[in-house]
Motif scaffolding. Sequence first.
Motif, PDB file in Angstrom:
ATOM      1  N   ARG A   1       1.493 -12.537  -2.098  1.00  0.00           N
ATOM      2  CA  ARG A   1       0.474 -12.058  -1.160  1.00  0.00           C
ATOM      3  C   ARG A   1      -0.425 -13.185  -0.629  1.00  0.00           C
ATOM      4  N   PRO A   2       0.126 -14.223  -0.003  1.00  0.00           N
ATOM      5  CA  PRO A   2      -0.759 -15.215   0.626  1.00  0.00           C
ATOM      6  C   PRO A   2      -1.501 -14.643   1.829  1.00  0.00           C
ATOM      7  N   TYR A   3      -1.003 -13.553   2.385  1.00  0.00           N
ATOM      8  CA  TYR A   3      -1.705 -12.843   3.454  1.00  0.00           C
ATOM      9  C   TYR A   3      -1.271 -11.391   3.426  1.00  0.00           C
TER      10      TYR A   3
ATOM     11  N   ASP B   1       6.667 -23.219   5.098  1.00  0.00           N
ATOM     12  CA  ASP B   1       5.692 -24.048   5.808  1.00  0.00           C
ATOM     13  C   ASP B   1       4.290 -23.740   5.276  1.00  0.00           C
ATOM     14  N   MET B   2       3.311 -24.479   5.790  1.00  0.00           N
ATOM     15  CA  MET B   2       1.932 -24.284   5.348  1.00  0.00           C
ATOM     16  C   MET B   2       1.392 -22.961   5.881  1.00  0.00           C
ATOM     17  N   ILE B   3       0.740 -22.206   5.030  1.00  0.00           N
ATOM     18  CA  ILE B   3       0.140 -20.922   5.384  1.00  0.00           C
ATOM     19  C   ILE B   3      -1.371 -21.068   5.282  1.00  0.00           C
ATOM     20  N   VAL B   4      -2.071 -20.792   6.365  1.00  0.00           N
ATOM     21  CA  VAL B   4      -3.530 -20.856   6.396  1.00  0.00           C
ATOM     22  C   VAL B   4      -4.059 -19.443   6.598  1.00  0.00           C
ATOM     23  N   ASN B   5      -4.762 -18.929   5.607  1.00  0.00           N
ATOM     24  CA  ASN B   5      -5.366 -17.596   5.695  1.00  0.00           C
ATOM     25  C   ASN B   5      -6.832 -17.758   6.085  1.00  0.00           C
TER      26      ASN B   5
ATOM     27  N   HIS C   1      -3.239  -0.860  -1.453  1.00  0.00           N
ATOM     28  CA  HIS C   1      -4.210  -1.116  -0.399  1.00  0.00           C
ATOM     29  C   HIS C   1      -3.570  -1.438   0.949  1.00  0.00           C
ATOM     30  N   THR C   2      -2.365  -1.959   0.975  1.00  0.00           N
ATOM     31  CA  THR C   2      -1.790  -2.419   2.231  1.00  0.00           C
ATOM     32  C   THR C   2      -0.392  -1.877   2.404  1.00  0.00           C
ATOM     33  N   PRO C   3       0.085  -1.763   3.669  1.00  0.00           N
ATOM     34  CA  PRO C   3       1.463  -1.342   3.915  1.00  0.00           C
ATOM     35  C   PRO C   3       2.484  -2.314   3.340  1.00  0.00           C
ATOM     36  N   ALA C   4       2.097  -3.593   3.181  1.00  0.00           N
ATOM     37  CA  ALA C   4       3.041  -4.569   2.625  1.00  0.00           C
ATOM     38  C   ALA C   4       3.421  -4.192   1.202  1.00  0.00           C
ATOM     39  N   ASP C   5       2.465  -3.684   0.410  1.00  0.00           N
ATOM     40  CA  ASP C   5       2.764  -3.257  -0.944  1.00  0.00           C
ATOM     41  C   ASP C   5       3.726  -2.078  -0.944  1.00  0.00           C
ATOM     42  N   LYS C   6       3.609  -1.188   0.039  1.00  0.00           N
ATOM     43  CA  LYS C   6       4.536  -0.072   0.182  1.00  0.00           C
ATOM     44  C   LYS C   6       5.941  -0.582   0.485  1.00  0.00           C
ATOM     45  N   THR C   7       6.033  -1.633   1.288  1.00  0.00           N
ATOM     46  CA  THR C   7       7.343  -2.217   1.583  1.00  0.00           C
ATOM     47  C   THR C   7       7.993  -2.759   0.323  1.00  0.00           C
TER      48      THR C   7
END
Length: 304
Positions: free
Chosen positions: A144-146, A189-193, A74-80
């Motif tokens: 995948r936090p974001y 650090d803290m990740i806010v989605n 679904h996302t380019p991040a998965d392709k990476t």
Amino acid sequence: MPAEVAKADPVAPLTRAMDAAFSGDAEMLRGLAAVVASFSVRIVVAIVILAITLWAAKRVARVTERGMERFSRHTPADKTLADFASALVKYLIIAIGLIAVLQQLGVQTTSVLAVLGAASLAIGLALQGTLGNVAAGVMILLQRPYRVGDRVELNGRQGVVSGLDLFNTRLLDFDGLTVYLPNGKVFGDMIVNLSQAGRRRIDLVFGVDYEDDLDLALELLLTIAGEDKRVLSSPPPWSKVTALADSSVSVSLRCWTTPDEWMDTRFDLVKRVKEAFQARGLSFPYPHQVMAERVRHTSDGATA
């Protein structure tokens, strides 16, 4: 001793046979031919091993990439992540194949591995910050936090994720600036989605005069929120008296909208509430300031 030398240096027998052959000895010529044939077989086998290694590395890397893409596409991040996994598998197979080729040619691979190990340690110490970013990038891609396109808050900066690779997260903030955040700092650090839940709450607080009709103020807040099509009906808008301040009564409105429309909806609601309150006679009192003047008495009883 000659046997040990031959074991340590596989080219030494070939060198000695060539020296003897050049002297015209027929027996040495036959020995030279045998050594050359044996060494030629080793070279052929090494070439075959190298060809099979390169073919297997390419094949397995392609299978790995396709397998990673099947889990999430679904996302380019998965392709990476798929590209990184396939490249890692490819170079690992090539490294194993090269070691096998060196062994086939008679090279002592233990010393080569020792040198490579020492070089890897030195490179790892020199690039520990970069390697830390790569490790954090892999964890972000796995957990995948974001994703690309999400509205997030990273290291105190809010924006939309416009890119993600193994080293950096690229963030387009609300001022139009492109911010590159190292993955090591982001993951530590803290990740806010802000997009993951699909909705975001709007909290508005208004102060009205103590003499005003509070029920009317609460009714107006709910009406204004209900008339805005961007406000979600579930959960329904909420309005209550939340505080008694020094010069006003605080009434609050809480409602939900989508993350993409949160900012515009919030500001439009503030404008509409201000206009509706004034139209219905509700006032926004200003803070009262009382000035106390100090009176000083003189010795003769007069004031100054």
